[in-house]
Scaffold this motif. Structure first.
Motif, PDB file in Angstrom:
ATOM      1  N   ARG A  46       0.939  -1.285   0.038  1.00  0.00           N
ATOM      2  CA  ARG A  46      -0.007  -0.141  -0.066  1.00  0.00           C
ATOM      3  C   ARG A  46       0.833   1.287   0.101  1.00  0.00           C
ATOM      4  N   GLU A  47       1.773   1.113   0.917  1.00  0.00           N
ATOM      5  CA  GLU A  47       2.688   2.421   0.927  1.00  0.00           C
ATOM      6  C   GLU A  47       3.610   2.636  -0.355  1.00  0.00           C
ATOM      7  N   SER A  48       4.048   1.351  -0.997  1.00  0.00           N
ATOM      8  CA  SER A  48       4.539   1.396  -2.309  1.00  0.00           C
ATOM      9  C   SER A  48       3.777   1.972  -3.316  1.00  0.00           C
ATOM     10  N   LEU A  49       2.269   1.849  -3.428  1.00  0.00           N
ATOM     11  CA  LEU A  49       1.681   2.428  -4.442  1.00  0.00           C
ATOM     12  C   LEU A  49       1.540   3.738  -4.104  1.00  0.00           C
ATOM     13  N   ILE A  50       1.237   4.205  -2.877  1.00  0.00           N
ATOM     14  CA  ILE A  50       1.159   5.776  -2.744  1.00  0.00           C
ATOM     15  C   ILE A  50       2.447   6.478  -3.049  1.00  0.00           C
ATOM     16  N   LEU A  51       3.607   5.981  -2.699  1.00  0.00           N
ATOM     17  CA  LEU A  51       4.752   6.735  -3.153  1.00  0.00           C
ATOM     18  C   LEU A  51       4.975   6.585  -4.682  1.00  0.00           C
ATOM     19  N   SER A  52       4.588   5.411  -5.326  1.00  0.00           N
ATOM     20  CA  SER A  52       4.850   5.351  -6.757  1.00  0.00           C
ATOM     21  C   SER A  52       4.077   6.368  -7.387  1.00  0.00           C
ATOM     22  N   SER A  53       2.598   6.673  -6.936  1.00  0.00           N
ATOM     23  CA  SER A  53       1.781   7.487  -7.385  1.00  0.00           C
ATOM     24  C   SER A  53       2.346   8.695  -7.332  1.00  0.00           C
ATOM     25  N   MET A  54       2.837   9.210  -6.138  1.00  0.00           N
ATOM     26  CA  MET A  54       3.579  10.474  -6.001  1.00  0.00           C
ATOM     27  C   MET A  54       4.597  10.800  -7.102  1.00  0.00           C
ATOM     28  N   TYR A  55       5.343   9.756  -7.093  1.00  0.00           N
ATOM     29  CA  TYR A  55       6.582  10.038  -8.087  1.00  0.00           C
ATOM     30  C   TYR A  55       5.924  10.129  -9.573  1.00  0.00           C
ATOM     31  N   ALA A 249      11.729   9.000 -14.290  1.00  0.00           N
ATOM     32  CA  ALA A 249      11.053   7.690 -14.342  1.00  0.00           C
ATOM     33  C   ALA A 249      11.898   6.859 -13.534  1.00  0.00           C
ATOM     34  N   ILE A 250      13.230   7.112 -13.346  1.00  0.00           N
ATOM     35  CA  ILE A 250      13.889   6.222 -12.462  1.00  0.00           C
ATOM     36  C   ILE A 250      13.838   6.365 -11.014  1.00  0.00           C
ATOM     37  N   LEU A 251      13.576   7.745 -10.493  1.00  0.00           N
ATOM     38  CA  LEU A 251      13.353   8.326  -9.092  1.00  0.00           C
ATOM     39  C   LEU A 251      12.252   7.290  -8.406  1.00  0.00           C
ATOM     40  N   GLY A 252      11.192   6.935  -9.119  1.00  0.00           N
ATOM     41  CA  GLY A 252      10.121   6.429  -8.712  1.00  0.00           C
ATOM     42  C   GLY A 252      10.456   4.739  -8.544  1.00  0.00           C
ATOM     43  N   LEU A 253      11.322   4.373  -9.027  1.00  0.00           N
ATOM     44  CA  LEU A 253      11.652   2.987  -9.276  1.00  0.00           C
ATOM     45  C   LEU A 253      11.743   2.220  -7.806  1.00  0.00           C
ATOM     46  N   ARG A 254      12.551   2.884  -6.693  1.00  0.00           N
ATOM     47  CA  ARG A 254      12.365   2.245  -5.509  1.00  0.00           C
ATOM     48  C   ARG A 254      11.073   2.160  -4.843  1.00  0.00           C
ATOM     49  N   PHE A 258       8.496  -2.390  -4.811  1.00  0.00           N
ATOM     50  CA  PHE A 258       8.056  -3.256  -3.612  1.00  0.00           C
ATOM     51  C   PHE A 258       6.478  -3.514  -3.967  1.00  0.00           C
ATOM     52  N   ALA A 259       5.682  -2.719  -4.849  1.00  0.00           N
ATOM     53  CA  ALA A 259       4.446  -2.967  -5.138  1.00  0.00           C
ATOM     54  C   ALA A 259       4.620  -4.244  -6.439  1.00  0.00           C
ATOM     55  N   LEU A 260       5.540  -3.826  -7.440  1.00  0.00           N
ATOM     56  CA  LEU A 260       5.389  -4.791  -8.644  1.00  0.00           C
ATOM     57  C   LEU A 260       6.113  -6.156  -8.386  1.00  0.00           C
ATOM     58  N   SER A 261       7.120  -5.989  -7.251  1.00  0.00           N
ATOM     59  CA  SER A 261       7.844  -7.432  -7.096  1.00  0.00           C
ATOM     60  C   SER A 261       6.829  -8.392  -6.662  1.00  0.00           C
ATOM     61  N   ALA A 262       5.719  -7.908  -5.886  1.00  0.00           N
ATOM     62  CA  ALA A 262       4.624  -8.673  -5.254  1.00  0.00           C
ATOM     63  C   ALA A 262       3.574  -9.408  -6.406  1.00  0.00           C
ATOM     64  N   MET A 263       3.699  -8.690  -7.708  1.00  0.00           N
ATOM     65  CA  MET A 263       2.825  -8.845  -8.715  1.00  0.00           C
ATOM     66  C   MET A 263       3.143  -8.722 -10.095  1.00  0.00           C
ATOM     67  N   ILE A 264       4.736  -9.105 -10.229  1.00  0.00           N
ATOM     68  CA  ILE A 264       5.245  -9.051 -11.582  1.00  0.00           C
ATOM     69  C   ILE A 264       4.701  -9.948 -12.510  1.00  0.00           C
ATOM     70  N   GLN A 265       4.180 -11.226 -12.133  1.00  0.00           N
ATOM     71  CA  GLN A 265       3.720 -12.192 -12.952  1.00  0.00           C
ATOM     72  C   GLN A 265       2.372 -11.506 -13.636  1.00  0.00           C
ATOM     73  N   ARG A 266       1.736 -10.665 -13.057  1.00  0.00           N
ATOM     74  CA  ARG A 266       0.785 -10.273 -13.378  1.00  0.00           C
ATOM     75  C   ARG A 266       0.883  -9.377 -14.745  1.00  0.00           C
ATOM     76  N   PHE A 267       2.281  -8.877 -15.056  1.00  0.00           N
ATOM     77  CA  PHE A 267       2.603  -8.228 -16.239  1.00  0.00           C
ATOM     78  C   PHE A 267       3.348  -9.016 -17.281  1.00  0.00           C
ATOM     79  N   HIS A 268       3.110 -10.207 -17.327  1.00  0.00           N
ATOM     80  CA  HIS A 268       3.748 -11.138 -18.188  1.00  0.00           C
ATOM     81  C   HIS A 268       3.939 -10.787 -19.564  1.00  0.00           C
ATOM     82  N   TYR A 269       2.760 -10.003 -19.945  1.00  0.00           N
ATOM     83  CA  TYR A 269       2.727  -9.915 -21.619  1.00  0.00           C
ATOM     84  C   TYR A 269       3.175  -8.292 -21.726  1.00  0.00           C
ATOM     85  N   LEU A 270       3.667  -7.756 -20.778  1.00  0.00           N
ATOM     86  CA  LEU A 270       4.022  -6.407 -21.020  1.00  0.00           C
ATOM     87  C   LEU A 270       5.595  -6.516 -21.826  1.00  0.00           C
TER      88      LEU A 270
END
Length: 327
Positions: A46-55, A249-254, A258-270
């Motif tokens: 949840r915190e990861s998504l909030i911070l990502s949205s901010m960046y 683009a890179i600044l928000g990578l951190r 934490f959000a994407l690592s938990a659901m990286i498989q959901r973006f298999h076709y990206l």
């Protein structure tokens, strides 16, 4: 005299623009490490998504300012570069997850590795973009080499699919282990620790797995920069647009990790969608020449890029919506 210096042209833009951008980056880094993450702790999704949205919002706001200050074409070029780099970062997240898993980095210290990794990325990208800008300004034909490289890279990504890199057999790890002392045990948040050498019995400095993970994160970014830097130069040769879109683009990578690592498989076709984007960006330089266009329209470039990546995201989510894994 000092005020006149601020309006002096440097790499195609007034010095005050560069100073303003650098000030924003420094402020964000200080806020991130000094306020948000003074203590080493796990970052929840949840915190990861909030911070990502901010960046992401800050990156888009900067793009809106570029549009307002420099015009529609630079604004669209910035947004195209931002979207492409952000998407490339998703692939980077997958490799970082493998690195953290290989070195068994505790979640509460992963942000520490990523923070110092981002500092290295900012410097490395500045060097690579500076070299790229110099080459393009001196030898315009270099753009065609970049374009051909992107097309080949995109085809290679489609051909190889999801082949995982072998972290353990990486020659960099073997080289570092020969160069310095390395311990296999974690020592909290430390990158280096002083302990007795098992051979000599004397106290000596040893690199911890946390430092080895940091080295691999930096190496991974250099590898990904080989794709992303030519991609952005194929969009625009303006060093200011190239560097700012990359760094935002890179600044928000951190935070995004934490959000994407938990659901990286959901973006298999990206990844196939990203491969198509690279092929498109590389091809448009040759298409512009064939159509006798001075430049490929920035609006078309942004529209096609957004359409391909959006299609990849929604197709991935649709295909994995029932099982949570590729079907």
């Amino acid at each position: 005299m000092e005020i006149a210096l601020l309006f002096t042209d440097w790499l195609g833009k007034p010095v005050w623009m560069w100073l303003g951008f650098i000030s924003i980056v420094i402020a964000l880094l200080v806020f991130d490490l000094g306020v948000l993450h003074r203590d080493n702790r796990e970052i929840e999704v949840r915190e990861s998504l909030i911070l990502s949205s901010m960046y992401i919002s800050l990156g888009l706001l900067f793009g809106a300012w570029v549009w307002w200050q420099l015009g529609a074409e630079p604004g669209m070029n910035y947004l195209t570069g931002f979207v492409v780099e952000k998407t490339l970062a998703l692939d980077n997240v997958f490799v970082i997850a493998l690195v953290f898993s290989f070195f068994a980095v505790p979640r509460k210290y992963q942000h520490r590795v990523l923070f110092w990794g981002i500092l290295g990325v900012i410097v490395l990208r500045a060097i690579m973009i500076g070299l790229g800008a110099t080459l393009v300004s001196q030898f315009s034909w270099v753009l065609y080499i970049f374009a051909a490289f992107l097309i080949i890279t995109g085809i290679k990504m489609l051909w190889l699919g999801d082949k995982e890199p072998e972290i353990g057999n990486n020659p960099v790890i073997r080289f570092v282990r020969r160069l310095i002392n390395v311990t296999d045990e974690h020592h909290g948040k430390n990158f280096f620790v002083k302990k007795r050498d098992p051979v000599t019995g004397k106290l000596a400095w040893f690199a911890t797995p946390l430092f080895m993970a940091l080295v691999m994160v930096e190496i991974a970014d250099v590898i990904f920069a080989v794709d992303s830097v030519p991609a952005i130069f194929a969009i625009t040769t303006d060093p200011f647009i190239v560097y700012t879109s990359n760094i935002f683009a890179i600044l928000g990578l951190r935070a995004l990790y934490f959000a994407l690592s938990a659901m990286i498989q959901r973006f298999h076709y990206l990844k196939p969608a990203l491969a198509v984007v690279l092929i498109f960006i590389g091809s448009k330089i040759f298409v512009a020449d064939m159509l006798a266009l001075e430049k490929f329209p920035a609006s078309v470039s942004l529209g096609v890029t957004l359409a391909i990546i959006t299609a990849g995201i929604f197709y991935s989510l649709w295909r994995t919506s029932r099982t949570g894994a590729p079907q």
